[in-house]
Design a protein around this motif. Structure first.
Motif, PDB file in Angstrom:
ATOM      1  N   PHE A  24      22.237  93.479   8.301  1.00  0.00           N
ATOM      2  CA  PHE A  24      22.960  92.621   9.245  1.00  0.00           C
ATOM      3  C   PHE A  24      23.582  91.382   8.617  1.00  0.00           C
ATOM      4  O   PHE A  24      24.153  90.568   9.332  1.00  0.00           O
ATOM      5  N   TYR A  25      23.510  91.230   7.302  1.00  0.00           N
ATOM      6  CA  TYR A  25      24.201  90.107   6.660  1.00  0.00           C
ATOM      7  C   TYR A  25      25.636  90.536   6.391  1.00  0.00           C
ATOM      8  O   TYR A  25      25.889  91.563   5.777  1.00  0.00           O
ATOM      9  N   ALA A  30      34.351  91.380  11.586  1.00  0.00           N
ATOM     10  CA  ALA A  30      34.084  92.634  12.285  1.00  0.00           C
ATOM     11  C   ALA A  30      33.057  93.491  11.557  1.00  0.00           C
ATOM     12  O   ALA A  30      32.921  94.669  11.852  1.00  0.00           O
ATOM     13  N   GLY A  31      32.327  92.910  10.610  1.00  0.00           N
ATOM     14  CA  GLY A  31      31.350  93.681   9.841  1.00  0.00           C
ATOM     15  C   GLY A  31      30.020  93.819  10.566  1.00  0.00           C
ATOM     16  O   GLY A  31      29.668  93.005  11.412  1.00  0.00           O
TER      17      GLY A  31
END
Length: 73
Positions: A24-25, A30-31
C-alpha cells in the motif's frame, strides 16, 4: 541467476527506497502500492532476492533467483 532492469530517470530518494516494497505504499495518485510488494513476495517464495538501487544514472531493479528453488525440488 539474475535479471536486471535499469532506467535512466531521476533517482529515487534514499528515504523512499526501503518503503517501495511495503504493501500500500505508493507515490502515484492512482497507485495501489501492491506491485512491488507482490513481486517481492513471489521472489522470496522462490528463495530469491529483489534488489533496488538508485543513483544519478537511474534506478536498477534486480531479481536474483537460485538455480534450484525449494519449490521445484
Amino acid at each position: 541467476m539474475s535479471i536486471s532492469v535499469q532506467n535512466g530517470g531521476a533517482p529515487i530518494p534514499a528515504d523512499v527506497l526501503p518503503q517501495l516494497t511495503q504493501p500500500f505504499y505508493t507515490t502515484k495518485a492512482a497507485g495501489t502500492g501492491m506491485g512491488l510488494a507482490i513481486v517481492k513476495r513471489i521472489v522470496e517464495a522462490h528463495s530469491g532476492e529483489l534488489l533496488i538501487e538508485s543513483a544519478e544514472q537511474g534506478t536498477c531493479f534486480t531479481v536474483w533467483l537460485p538455480l534450484k528453488s525449494p519449490l521445484l525440488i
